[in-house]
Scaffold this motif. Structure first.
Motif, PDB file in Angstrom:
ATOM      1  N   ILE A  20      -8.175  31.115  10.089  1.00 21.20           N
ATOM      2  CA  ILE A  20      -8.449  30.524   8.778  1.00 21.20           C
ATOM      3  C   ILE A  20      -9.404  31.414   7.981  1.00 21.20           C
ATOM      4  O   ILE A  20      -9.231  31.613   6.774  1.00 21.20           O
ATOM      5  CB  ILE A  20      -9.048  29.109   8.942  1.00 21.20           C
ATOM      6  N   ARG A  21     -10.390  31.973   8.669  1.00 24.23           N
ATOM      7  CA  ARG A  21     -11.358  32.833   7.991  1.00 24.23           C
ATOM      8  C   ARG A  21     -10.707  34.095   7.436  1.00 24.23           C
ATOM      9  O   ARG A  21     -11.096  34.586   6.374  1.00 24.23           O
ATOM     10  CB  ARG A  21     -12.485  33.221   8.954  1.00 24.23           C
ATOM     11  N   THR A  56     -18.409  23.610  10.267  1.00 23.76           N
ATOM     12  CA  THR A  56     -19.142  24.872  10.266  1.00 23.76           C
ATOM     13  C   THR A  56     -18.637  25.762  11.391  1.00 23.76           C
ATOM     14  O   THR A  56     -18.365  25.289  12.490  1.00 23.76           O
ATOM     15  CB  THR A  56     -20.649  24.617  10.455  1.00 23.76           C
ATOM     16  N   ALA A  57     -18.501  27.048  11.126  1.00 27.64           N
ATOM     17  CA  ALA A  57     -18.042  28.008  12.128  1.00 27.64           C
ATOM     18  C   ALA A  57     -18.930  29.239  12.072  1.00 27.64           C
ATOM     19  O   ALA A  57     -19.399  29.645  11.004  1.00 27.64           O
ATOM     20  CB  ALA A  57     -16.590  28.388  11.886  1.00 27.64           C
ATOM     21  N   LEU A  59     -16.667  25.453   5.937  1.00 21.19           N
ATOM     22  CA  LEU A  59     -15.322  25.313   5.396  1.00 21.19           C
ATOM     23  C   LEU A  59     -15.150  23.885   4.889  1.00 21.19           C
ATOM     24  O   LEU A  59     -15.367  22.925   5.633  1.00 21.19           O
ATOM     25  CB  LEU A  59     -14.279  25.642   6.465  1.00 21.19           C
ATOM     26  N   GLN A 110      -7.981  29.577  15.901  1.00 23.79           N
ATOM     27  CA  GLN A 110      -7.582  28.934  14.650  1.00 23.79           C
ATOM     28  C   GLN A 110      -8.648  29.110  13.578  1.00 23.79           C
ATOM     29  O   GLN A 110      -8.327  29.357  12.406  1.00 23.79           O
ATOM     30  CB  GLN A 110      -7.300  27.443  14.896  1.00 23.79           C
ATOM     31  N   ILE A 111      -9.913  28.981  13.981  1.00 23.83           N
ATOM     32  CA  ILE A 111     -10.997  29.186  13.023  1.00 23.83           C
ATOM     33  C   ILE A 111     -11.009  30.621  12.513  1.00 23.83           C
ATOM     34  O   ILE A 111     -11.140  30.869  11.310  1.00 23.83           O
ATOM     35  CB  ILE A 111     -12.352  28.836  13.671  1.00 23.83           C
ATOM     36  N   TYR A 144     -23.186  25.133  16.725  1.00 25.66           N
ATOM     37  CA  TYR A 144     -21.959  25.876  16.981  1.00 25.66           C
ATOM     38  C   TYR A 144     -22.037  26.589  18.324  1.00 25.66           C
ATOM     39  O   TYR A 144     -21.132  26.498  19.158  1.00 25.66           O
ATOM     40  CB  TYR A 144     -21.706  26.883  15.853  1.00 25.66           C
ATOM     41  N   GLY A 174      -9.092  26.739  19.578  1.00 30.48           N
ATOM     42  CA  GLY A 174      -9.882  26.344  18.413  1.00 30.48           C
ATOM     43  C   GLY A 174     -10.575  27.529  17.768  1.00 30.48           C
ATOM     44  O   GLY A 174     -10.574  27.671  16.538  1.00 30.48           O
ATOM     45  N   LEU A 175     -11.146  28.401  18.602  1.00 21.80           N
ATOM     46  CA  LEU A 175     -11.813  29.588  18.069  1.00 21.80           C
ATOM     47  C   LEU A 175     -10.820  30.513  17.365  1.00 21.80           C
ATOM     48  O   LEU A 175     -11.131  31.104  16.319  1.00 21.80           O
ATOM     49  CB  LEU A 175     -12.518  30.336  19.210  1.00 21.80           C
ATOM     50  N   GLU A 190     -23.793  19.626   7.387  1.00 28.65           N
ATOM     51  CA  GLU A 190     -23.346  20.888   7.990  1.00 28.65           C
ATOM     52  C   GLU A 190     -24.508  21.868   8.142  1.00 28.65           C
ATOM     53  O   GLU A 190     -24.580  22.597   9.136  1.00 28.65           O
ATOM     54  CB  GLU A 190     -22.229  21.514   7.136  1.00 28.65           C
ATOM     55  N   VAL A 207      -7.775  23.182   5.828  1.00 30.37           N
ATOM     56  CA  VAL A 207      -8.621  22.329   6.663  1.00 30.37           C
ATOM     57  C   VAL A 207      -8.606  20.918   6.083  1.00 30.37           C
ATOM     58  O   VAL A 207      -8.460  20.728   4.867  1.00 30.37           O
ATOM     59  CB  VAL A 207     -10.061  22.864   6.757  1.00 30.37           C
TER      60      VAL A 207
END
Length: 219
Positions: free
Chosen positions: A132-133, A174-175, A183, A128-129, A213, A125-126, A204, A169
């Protein structure tokens, strides 16, 4: 011997933690029942405190079991008895210790497998985030950026928060902790009213204000 003792200590800690978990759960339910008007913030603190206490109890049980681990042969049944049945037979702690030792490797394997899978899910998951960023072709809307600044001031958030819209997404989230970003699905923003989008952003920002987070990673 070290691995054997460690596996036994782990199985023992899991057994103790199971009982502690039931007790903590009942205490939490009782607290919420006695104080039905508790705010969401205090419910959050109560539940997170319960998880923290359960974790600390598990670690304490693991350390205690490992430091006092002894070969079962040195334990005599009459030293470990804690009550007797009406027919004269004895239910003792030695039987539990025998079970925990006999299946300690299997219990440890199942536990560590579950722990490994959870770690893999978390790291995936981290990743993938982060992906995406960096490569998600994020879009910035200046109008919503200005509205976000106003909402941030209302929440008195000191961190720099960025808002990005992405087609990669499907739900808002929130990341990040030091420099959090929100996002937002690009397709969703065009289907919602301004009030609905603001409500989601407030949700968020509440996560950011509460440091959810980082807290979720620790959990």
């Amino acid at each position: 011997m070290i691995s054997t003792n460690l596996f036994y200590a782990l199985s023992h800690a899991i057994w103790i933690s199971f009982g502690q978990g039931i007790l903590i759960y009942l205490l939490v339910r009782l607290t919420l029942l006695v104080f039905p008007g508790t705010t969401s913030l205090w419910r959050y603190r109560l539940l997170y405190s319960a998880i923290t206490i359960l974790f600390l109890g598990f670690i304490a049980s693991l350390i205690q079991a490992y430091s006092t681990a002894l070969p079962l042969e040195v334990l005599s049944p009459h030293h470990s008895s804690f009550f007797s049945k009406s027919d004269g037979s004895i239910i003792d702690l030695l039987s539990i210790k025998n079970i925990l030792q006999r299946y300690s490797s299997e219990i440890a394997f199942v536990y560590l497998t579950g722990l490994t899978l959870q770690a893999i899910f978390l790291l995936t998951g981290l990743y993938q985030i982060a992906n995406i960023r960096k490569k998600g072709k994020l879009h910035i809307d200046l109008e919503w950026e200005e509205k976000l600044i106003v909402l941030i001031k209302k929440f008195k958030i000191t961190q720099k928060v960025s808002l990005y819209f992405s087609e990669h997404v499907t739900i808002p989230f929130t990341a990040g902790f030091l420099k959090p970003i929100i996002l937002f699905p690009l397709a969703m923003v065009n289907q919602l009213s301004i009030e609905q989008v603001e409500a989601i952003l407030l949700h968020e920002l509440a996560h950011i204000k509460r440091h959810d987070y980082l807290v979720n990673i620790l959990q």
